[in-house]
Write an enzyme that holds these catalytic residues in place. Structure first.
Site, mmCIF file in Angstrom:
data_model
loop_
_atom_site.group_PDB
_atom_site.id
_atom_site.type_symbol
_atom_site.label_atom_id
_atom_site.label_comp_id
_atom_site.label_asym_id
_atom_site.label_seq_id
_atom_site.Cartn_x
_atom_site.Cartn_y
_atom_site.Cartn_z
ATOM 1 N N SER A 158 0.917 -1.197 0.294
ATOM 2 C CA SER A 158 -0.022 0.010 0.062
ATOM 3 C C SER A 158 0.906 1.288 0.022
ATOM 4 C CB SER A 158 -0.956 0.111 1.312
ATOM 5 O OG SER A 158 -1.892 0.777 0.963
ATOM 6 N N ASP A 313 -8.518 -5.139 -5.835
ATOM 7 C CA ASP A 313 -8.364 -4.029 -5.095
ATOM 8 C C ASP A 313 -9.188 -2.998 -5.774
ATOM 9 O OD1 ASP A 313 -7.006 -1.904 -4.087
ATOM 10 O OD2 ASP A 313 -5.229 -2.812 -3.558
ATOM 11 N N HIS A 342 -7.907 -4.854 -1.579
ATOM 12 C CA HIS A 342 -6.481 -4.156 -1.087
ATOM 13 C C HIS A 342 -5.910 -5.202 0.238
ATOM 14 C CE1 HIS A 342 -3.663 -1.065 -0.891
ATOM 15 N NE2 HIS A 342 -4.166 -0.938 0.479
#
Lengths: 366, 366
Positions: A158, A313, A342
């Protein structure tokens, strides 16, 4: 502070993943870290963080040649211990082979942050920090504290992936390999819109007081959590009730127990918004020398790369990484399959954890 | 009350789409409607709406045989005039051929709603209304006011699609054709989570006062708008800056000018939350006789159907409609291609509008 899942009782699959942290003493061990003094650290946007600190933790030892170091930055609101699921003697990030440095992002509450800064740059006055600033701070740590000249690997999830791309752009000769997962080199406009929603939900609570709260605006934190919930996992994750694998008993139990618990787990709102600014404004193209061009910055990367978006995601969709990877001279795109969206990159589920670890091993052995 | 886009000046592409509504007199005409008395209308969840009203507007005339009627329900926060883009002499919904009835949903501010109900069932005490209740009310209108026994077509966008499915399940012999676009017969769990985020952002504003506000909680409305922004259009819509086609000058201009404007356009928070409950709890399987089974309810549909999800709809993803369509005996799945996501069904862009209109024509001519 415990992880919210531990706090609420340890669901079985998680307890297996996290078994090695389950005793009180080892939890205390996880929380321990060191501080590196950045001195007066001037930021891209103009402010100076005076007497700034970078909190970090290392795993393993630097070898005599100094060539076995790995940097693994943290993610939005994450702390070094949240990265530990990918570190282990049976894993790619094996501390008996590698010297793994986990720097905490500026703003995460351990490194210099709104919540721990002295006036006048505290709380809502914390200055805007860029991904570039984080990576420059980490570079100081790596070179000045440890004298490291090359990095075997930089990786992260991320926002950690964003820092990973930035490392490869800022220090192309130093970084041999990168493995960014579920993240991007430039934050997409849709991703920015998603973040605006999270921010607005948090700030909508009057108790937030434009950042000058003395008591936590928990209603806003809970609202932000509920907004985040729809983005963090995929439509199919919810359709399949995959949250049951994490030990939750109903959808609402998951929203409260996991999501609200997550945002109430020592997440300071100003810290969140400081990191959110960093995230929203992420763009390796802004590195000096590239004139704002994402594409030229990506083309300059020398590191061998495996770029790993997750199939479903919702805010870092695979097509964005397909685009970015197409400009990188030495990169493979490898999509993490499945429904976790995600949060495939959290280590919450063993299948995705193994898929990522396998790629780490492959890249390190290449 | 004008559409937000008109209010903020008419961007060029929109002005073309809406040219026929651009004079003050015709705007007043659009706003006019009739009220049908539902009497004391008992709801599935147990409360009774006393002296309830269904606001509706009709286009065209019922023929002598009474067999040219079409029902086209409104969507979440929409009003009958928001459906007019799909009605016209050169379109499938041609008022010279068909008698088109647009009933306003209960809770939308024109039909009986939190904002226009007398105490004690007003404001935050407005009872929970199901999609089934809406369709039962509309059936009363159609049969009692107009004596109609068959419907050529029922169609609708988003929650209007949910009502369309419900019509076909509740009155299988009456409904000849359905064309639900960007909606579902049962609200998926992920969709519910998305709605929880919108609700939490709105309710996070202290001015909301748990629904007992005397002044609009505009901060919460704006926060809800910003949460919604990431869901309404796709990632690619934002990547491509397709909002420029709507006349906006920057991403933030779009967030404020379109989205916040949308939520501030006479959208009462209690009305929004009443409709949100209806949406969140949508499920044709709860119709009596199906024992909660979505699949059995879908299998009972006799209407010929074209089911049209949008390719990049983030809360009604095409795979959900692929699933639902697979149980319907006489249905085609036809995905609306492109980047507009859920808002493909608003009539905001001519390409998607034509794609939907073409399907309406095809279905009506079959």
């Amino acid at each position: 502070m415990l992880m919210p899942l531990l706090r609420n009782g340890i669901p079985k699959p998680i307890s297996k993943i996290r078994a090695r942290f389950s005793t009180a003493s080892s939890i205390a061990g996880r929380k321990s870290y060191k501080l590196f003094s950045l001195g007066d650290f001037s930021l891209c946007e103009g402010a100076t963080l005076r007497d700034a600190k970078l909190a970090y933790k290392t795993y393993g030892s630097l070898n005599a040649q100094g060539d076995n170091a790995i940097v693994y930055p943290t993610w939005f609101s994450g702390r070094h211990w949240d990265n530990e699921w990918l570190i282990g003697s049976d894993m790619g990030l094996d501390p008996s082979k590698y010297f793994i440095i986990v720097p905490n992002m500026l703003g995460n509450g351990l490194s210099t942050s709104p919540s721990n800064s002295a006036p006048p740059y505290d709380k809502a006055r914390f200055p805007n920090v860029r991904v570039q600033d984080n990576v420059r701070a980490q570079h100081k740590l790596v070179t000045e504290e440890f004298g490291i000249q090359t990095l075997k690997l930089v990786l992260g999830w991320s926002m950690g992936a964003g820092q990973t791309f930035q490392w490869a752009v800022s220090y192309p000769k130093m970084v041999e390999r990168i493995l960014p997962f579920c993240g991007s080199a430039r934050t997409s406009p849709h991703n920015q819109v998603f973040l605006e929603g999270v921010k607005a939900a948090l700030a909508s609570d009057d108790a937030f007081q434009s950042g000058w709260y003395n008591q936590l605006p928990t209603k806003g934190l809970r609202a932000a959590a509920r907004v985040y919930a729809g983005w963090g996992f995929s439509q199919a994750f919810y359709w399949n009730e995959t949250w049951r694998e994490l030990g939750f008993s109903s959808l609402e139990d998951f929203l409260v127990g996991y999501w609200e618990g997550f945002f109430l787990d020592d997440r300071d709102p100003n810290n969140l918004l400081a990191m959110l600014w960093t995230w929203k404004n992420g763009n390796v193209g802004l590195t000096p020398g590239f004139d704002g061009s994402l594409e030229r910055a990506l083309a300059s990367i020398q590191a061998k790369a495996i770029v790993m978006p997750a199939e479903k995601d919702l805010y870092f969709p695979p097509e964005d990484e397909e685009y970015e990877t197409s400009f990188m001279p030495n990169a493979k795109l490898r999509i993490i399959p499945g429904v976790w969206g995600h949060f495939a990159g959290t280590g919450l589920n063993p299948v995705d954890a193994k898929f990522i670890d396998d790629a780490v091993k492959e890249l390190l052995n290449s």
